[in-house]
Design a protein around this motif. Structure first.
Motif, PDB file in Angstrom:
ATOM      1  N   VAL A 175       0.833  -1.208   0.000  1.00  0.00           N
ATOM      2  CA  VAL A 175       0.000   0.000   0.000  1.00  0.00           C
ATOM      3  C   VAL A 175       0.868   1.259   0.000  1.00  0.00           C
ATOM      4  O   VAL A 175       0.444   2.320  -0.454  1.00  0.00           O
ATOM      5  CB  VAL A 175      -0.974  -0.018   1.196  1.00  0.00           C
ATOM      6  N   ASN A 176       2.094   1.140   0.489  1.00  0.00           N
ATOM      7  CA  ASN A 176       3.014   2.280   0.489  1.00  0.00           C
ATOM      8  C   ASN A 176       3.393   2.712  -0.924  1.00  0.00           C
ATOM      9  O   ASN A 176       3.887   3.835  -1.128  1.00  0.00           O
ATOM     10  CB  ASN A 176       4.298   1.931   1.254  1.00  0.00           C
ATOM     11  N   ALA A 177       3.195   1.828  -1.900  1.00  0.00           N
ATOM     12  CA  ALA A 177       3.552   2.162  -3.273  1.00  0.00           C
ATOM     13  C   ALA A 177       2.488   3.016  -3.962  1.00  0.00           C
ATOM     14  O   ALA A 177       2.719   3.493  -5.075  1.00  0.00           O
ATOM     15  CB  ALA A 177       3.782   0.884  -4.080  1.00  0.00           C
ATOM     16  N   ILE A 178       1.338   3.216  -3.323  1.00  0.00           N
ATOM     17  CA  ILE A 178       0.327   4.100  -3.900  1.00  0.00           C
ATOM     18  C   ILE A 178       0.908   5.513  -3.956  1.00  0.00           C
ATOM     19  O   ILE A 178       1.443   6.022  -2.987  1.00  0.00           O
ATOM     20  CB  ILE A 178      -0.959   4.080  -3.068  1.00  0.00           C
ATOM     21  N   ALA A 179       0.803   6.139  -5.115  1.00  0.00           N
ATOM     22  CA  ALA A 179       1.478   7.417  -5.343  1.00  0.00           C
ATOM     23  C   ALA A 179       0.614   8.594  -4.918  1.00  0.00           C
ATOM     24  O   ALA A 179      -0.618   8.543  -4.977  1.00  0.00           O
ATOM     25  CB  ALA A 179       1.830   7.558  -6.822  1.00  0.00           C
ATOM     26  N   SER A 180       1.273   9.658  -4.497  1.00  0.00           N
ATOM     27  CA  SER A 180       0.606  10.942  -4.311  1.00  0.00           C
ATOM     28  C   SER A 180       0.600  11.683  -5.638  1.00  0.00           C
ATOM     29  O   SER A 180       1.569  11.636  -6.393  1.00  0.00           O
ATOM     30  CB  SER A 180       1.338  11.785  -3.249  1.00  0.00           C
ATOM     31  N   ALA A 181      -0.499  12.352  -5.934  1.00  0.00           N
ATOM     32  CA  ALA A 181      -0.610  13.050  -7.223  1.00  0.00           C
ATOM     33  C   ALA A 181       0.340  14.239  -7.285  1.00  0.00           C
ATOM     34  O   ALA A 181       0.592  14.903  -6.272  1.00  0.00           O
ATOM     35  CB  ALA A 181      -2.043  13.519  -7.435  1.00  0.00           C
ATOM     36  N   LEU A 182       0.868  14.491  -8.473  1.00  0.00           N
ATOM     37  CA  LEU A 182       1.676  15.684  -8.678  1.00  0.00           C
ATOM     38  C   LEU A 182       0.778  16.921  -8.711  1.00  0.00           C
ATOM     39  O   LEU A 182      -0.376  16.844  -9.141  1.00  0.00           O
ATOM     40  CB  LEU A 182       2.444  15.593 -10.004  1.00  0.00           C
ATOM     41  N   PRO A 183       1.285  18.081  -8.268  1.00  0.00           N
ATOM     42  CA  PRO A 183       0.482  19.310  -8.386  1.00  0.00           C
ATOM     43  C   PRO A 183       0.303  19.700  -9.842  1.00  0.00           C
ATOM     44  O   PRO A 183       1.075  19.294 -10.714  1.00  0.00           O
ATOM     45  CB  PRO A 183       1.318  20.340  -7.623  1.00  0.00           C
ATOM     46  N   ARG A 184      -0.722  20.480 -10.115  1.00  0.00           N
ATOM     47  CA  ARG A 184      -0.930  20.978 -11.474  1.00  0.00           C
ATOM     48  C   ARG A 184       0.261  21.840 -11.882  1.00  0.00           C
ATOM     49  O   ARG A 184       0.782  22.630 -11.090  1.00  0.00           O
ATOM     50  CB  ARG A 184      -2.215  21.806 -11.552  1.00  0.00           C
ATOM     51  N   ILE A 185       0.701  21.683 -13.124  1.00  0.00           N
ATOM     52  CA  ILE A 185       1.858  22.441 -13.576  1.00  0.00           C
ATOM     53  C   ILE A 185       1.431  23.819 -14.060  1.00  0.00           C
ATOM     54  O   ILE A 185       0.265  24.061 -14.382  1.00  0.00           O
ATOM     55  CB  ILE A 185       2.608  21.694 -14.696  1.00  0.00           C
ATOM     56  N   SER A 186       2.378  24.727 -14.101  1.00  0.00           N
ATOM     57  CA  SER A 186       2.152  26.060 -14.648  1.00  0.00           C
ATOM     58  C   SER A 186       3.174  26.313 -15.748  1.00  0.00           C
ATOM     59  O   SER A 186       4.151  25.574 -15.900  1.00  0.00           O
ATOM     60  CB  SER A 186       2.294  27.124 -13.550  1.00  0.00           C
ATOM     61  N   TYR A 187       2.953  27.356 -16.521  1.00  0.00           N
ATOM     62  CA  TYR A 187       3.848  27.671 -17.633  1.00  0.00           C
ATOM     63  C   TYR A 187       5.232  28.009 -17.111  1.00  0.00           C
ATOM     64  O   TYR A 187       5.389  28.721 -16.123  1.00  0.00           O
ATOM     65  CB  TYR A 187       3.291  28.852 -18.433  1.00  0.00           C
ATOM     66  N   ASP A 188       6.250  27.479 -17.755  1.00  0.00           N
ATOM     67  CA  ASP A 188       7.637  27.757 -17.390  1.00  0.00           C
ATOM     68  C   ASP A 188       8.431  27.922 -18.682  1.00  0.00           C
ATOM     69  O   ASP A 188       8.546  26.979 -19.476  1.00  0.00           O
ATOM     70  CB  ASP A 188       8.205  26.614 -16.544  1.00  0.00           C
ATOM     71  N   SER A 189       8.949  29.097 -18.892  1.00  0.00           N
ATOM     72  CA  SER A 189       9.672  29.347 -20.139  1.00  0.00           C
ATOM     73  C   SER A 189      10.968  28.556 -20.226  1.00  0.00           C
ATOM     74  O   SER A 189      11.458  28.266 -21.328  1.00  0.00           O
ATOM     75  CB  SER A 189       9.971  30.846 -20.283  1.00  0.00           C
ATOM     76  N   LEU A 190      11.545  28.170 -19.072  1.00  0.00           N
ATOM     77  CA  LEU A 190      12.804  27.435 -19.086  1.00  0.00           C
ATOM     78  C   LEU A 190      12.551  25.982 -19.464  1.00  0.00           C
ATOM     79  O   LEU A 190      11.827  25.268 -18.768  1.00  0.00           O
ATOM     80  CB  LEU A 190      13.487  27.496 -17.719  1.00  0.00           C
ATOM     81  N   THR A 250      -2.846   5.349 -10.192  1.00  0.00           N
ATOM     82  CA  THR A 250      -2.901   5.013  -8.775  1.00  0.00           C
ATOM     83  C   THR A 250      -1.520   4.793  -8.190  1.00  0.00           C
ATOM     84  O   THR A 250      -1.244   5.225  -7.065  1.00  0.00           O
ATOM     85  CB  THR A 250      -3.771   3.758  -8.567  1.00  0.00           C
ATOM     86  N   PHE A 251      -0.632   4.156  -8.950  1.00  0.00           N
ATOM     87  CA  PHE A 251       0.665   3.775  -8.401  1.00  0.00           C
ATOM     88  C   PHE A 251       1.834   4.605  -8.918  1.00  0.00           C
ATOM     89  O   PHE A 251       2.960   4.420  -8.442  1.00  0.00           O
ATOM     90  CB  PHE A 251       0.933   2.289  -8.680  1.00  0.00           C
ATOM     91  N   THR A 252       1.609   5.509  -9.871  1.00  0.00           N
ATOM     92  CA  THR A 252       2.720   6.305 -10.390  1.00  0.00           C
ATOM     93  C   THR A 252       2.348   7.775 -10.466  1.00  0.00           C
ATOM     94  O   THR A 252       1.181   8.131 -10.584  1.00  0.00           O
ATOM     95  CB  THR A 252       3.147   5.841 -11.803  1.00  0.00           C
ATOM     96  N   THR A 253       3.375   8.610 -10.405  1.00  0.00           N
ATOM     97  CA  THR A 253       3.191  10.024 -10.719  1.00  0.00           C
ATOM     98  C   THR A 253       3.405  10.275 -12.200  1.00  0.00           C
ATOM     99  O   THR A 253       2.709  11.084 -12.813  1.00  0.00           O
ATOM    100  CB  THR A 253       4.180  10.886  -9.923  1.00  0.00           C
ATOM    101  N   VAL A 254       4.370   9.565 -12.787  1.00  0.00           N
ATOM    102  CA  VAL A 254       4.645   9.662 -14.222  1.00  0.00           C
ATOM    103  C   VAL A 254       4.827   8.257 -14.774  1.00  0.00           C
ATOM    104  O   VAL A 254       5.536   7.435 -14.185  1.00  0.00           O
ATOM    105  CB  VAL A 254       5.907  10.496 -14.522  1.00  0.00           C
ATOM    106  N   SER A 255       4.168   7.987 -15.899  1.00  0.00           N
ATOM    107  CA  SER A 255       4.346   6.731 -16.624  1.00  0.00           C
ATOM    108  C   SER A 255       4.958   7.069 -17.978  1.00  0.00           C
ATOM    109  O   SER A 255       4.313   7.710 -18.816  1.00  0.00           O
ATOM    110  CB  SER A 255       3.003   6.028 -16.813  1.00  0.00           C
ATOM    111  N   GLU A 256       6.195   6.670 -18.161  1.00  0.00           N
ATOM    112  CA  GLU A 256       6.906   6.962 -19.402  1.00  0.00           C
ATOM    113  C   GLU A 256       6.630   5.842 -20.401  1.00  0.00           C
ATOM    114  O   GLU A 256       7.043   4.711 -20.203  1.00  0.00           O
ATOM    115  CB  GLU A 256       8.402   7.105 -19.129  1.00  0.00           C
ATOM    116  N   CYS A 257       5.908   6.180 -21.455  1.00  0.00           N
ATOM    117  CA  CYS A 257       5.489   5.192 -22.449  1.00  0.00           C
ATOM    118  C   CYS A 257       5.837   5.692 -23.843  1.00  0.00           C
ATOM    119  O   CYS A 257       6.925   6.223 -24.047  1.00  0.00           O
ATOM    120  CB  CYS A 257       3.987   4.921 -22.308  1.00  0.00           C
TER     121      CYS A 257
END
Length: 402
Positions: free
Chosen positions: A150-165, A289-296
């Protein structure tokens, strides 16, 4: 929206063995899906392929034994739909166990809806069907993990904002021993990278060891899950759950907790996530549920940064016979404002160890000039803070110190 109008459901499960049980360690999550692990129970990851359940996964903590009052734990745990919204289809039900073995359950709610859950155990994988009162049958399967999963359940990332960098990341897939030289070249230039690890291959011949991975993580590199076995397969259902959740659980067991999963390029069919429709399913629910980012392979590297990229972020492959001209073109795209780019390297496919030195020099120069930010894991591409290094014995010396 599809509404449930069921009065009686029967879930009959037949079970086959699958090696998914591990005993990971790590911190209990503090996000909205957090739950505390407990001894004497297991975490079940269940999918029912029909009705309101079809695009969700179900998480259940189920007790191994009855307590002194003859009760067993049956606790629904919130999960997320593929779009990130919270779900818990079995919440609000009262539960009673139907037999002394704890293989049958009756669930009922205030609306009069009743569900019957019954299964036989012969390992850690259950397959069967969810049967409605009118005889409709939905296929169902589940995979059992130790409760601390159950510890592997991920916390959601915050909403992103515009970043010119612009932000870039270099990723090394498969954790072959050829990564050692390339990691040293990165470290010499002050560049971080993400190491994607098939967890059941670590420590095998021609692969990095867990000690090496911990050392590189302590030196500023990211270490993330790349399935357990990196199979050449289209196997779905319980096999997919075991490879995704199992890989994340394995990392946590080794003190390298991560909420990032990298899809093996050898996956096919429904588990080759090359279009958005394939993640807008229960498989996307598992990822959310289990990841913040899934690279596919869902979104091309040329797409501007957006929250949607967290579910299916792709890459630019700078090895595997890619020409220098193509790499320079991809780099120009990476330098666009508000852009995130993953540059993938298969070190075992480089023609020579120094083949990409010119590329690393170019990235290091851009970093030094402040024209790009270089990160160690894909969550940082979307604004997550850098991960703290793992705890290592005082006597441990990393390769960066040698």
């Amino acid at each position: 929206m599809w509404q449930r109008n069921l009065s009686m459901l029967a879930l009959g499960l037949s079970v086959a063995c699958l090696d998914v049980g591990t005993a990971p360690t790590g911190r209990t999550p503090t996000g909205p899906l957090a739950a505390s692990p407990a001894s004497g129970e297991h975490l079940w990851v269940l999918h029912v392929g029909g009705g309101p359940y079809a695009t969700h996964i179900q998480l259940l903590a189920i007790g191994d034994h009855a307590n002194r009052q003859g009760r067993r734990v049956f606790r629904p745990i919130p999960s997320r739909a593929w779009d990130g919204s919270p779900t818990n289809d079995f919440a609000g039900f009262q539960v009673t166990v139907d037999d002394s073995a704890g293989t049958g359950w009756t669930l009922h709610n205030k609306e009069g809806e009743v569900l019957k859950l019954a299964y036989a155990l012969a390992g850690d994988t259950a397959t069967g069907a969810l049967t409605l009162a009118d005889g409709t049958r939905y296929p169902a399967f589940g995979v059992r993990f130790d409760s601390v999963a159950v510890n592997a359940i991920a916390s959601a990332l915050p909403r992103i904002s515009y970043d010119s960098l612009p932000v870039v990341m270099i990723r090394l897939d498969d954790a072959f021993t050829t990564d050692r030289d390339f990691l040293a070249r990165l470290a010499a230039r002050g560049l971080p990278a993400e190491i994607a690890v098939p967890t059941r291959l670590a420590g095998r011949p021609d692969h990095l060891t867990w000690d090496e991975l911990r050392q590189w993580r302590a030196g500023g590199m990211g270490v993330v899950a790349h399935s357990r076995y990196h199979l050449n397969t289209g196997a779905d259902a319980q096999h997919f759950i075991a490879e995704v959740v199992g890989g994340l659980v394995d990392l946590r067991a080794e003190g390298l907790a991560s909420s990032i999963f990298v899809q093996p390029g050898s996956w096919r069919d429904s588990i080759l996530f090359d279009v958005p429709a394939k993640t807008h399913t229960w498989r996307g629910s598992l990822f959310r549920t289990f990841t913040t980012v899934s690279e596919c392979y869902t979104y091309a590297y040329s797409v501007s940064r957006a929250d949607s990229l967290e579910l299916g972020l792709s890459h630019a492959n700078v090895s595997d016979g890619t020409s220098n001209q193509w790499i320079r073109a991809a780099w120009r795209v990476a330098l666009r404002p508000n852009h995130v780019t993953v540059f993938l390297v298969h070190t075992f496919r480089l023609q020579s160890p120094d083949q990409l030195d010119w590329f690393l020099d170019m990235v290091a120069a851009a970093k030094a000039q402040g024209s790009v930010r270089v990160v160690s894991n894909s969550a940082e591409l979307f604004g997550a803070p850098a991960e703290p290094p793992p705890d290592l014995p005082d006597s441990t010396t990393t390769k960066l110190d040698q």
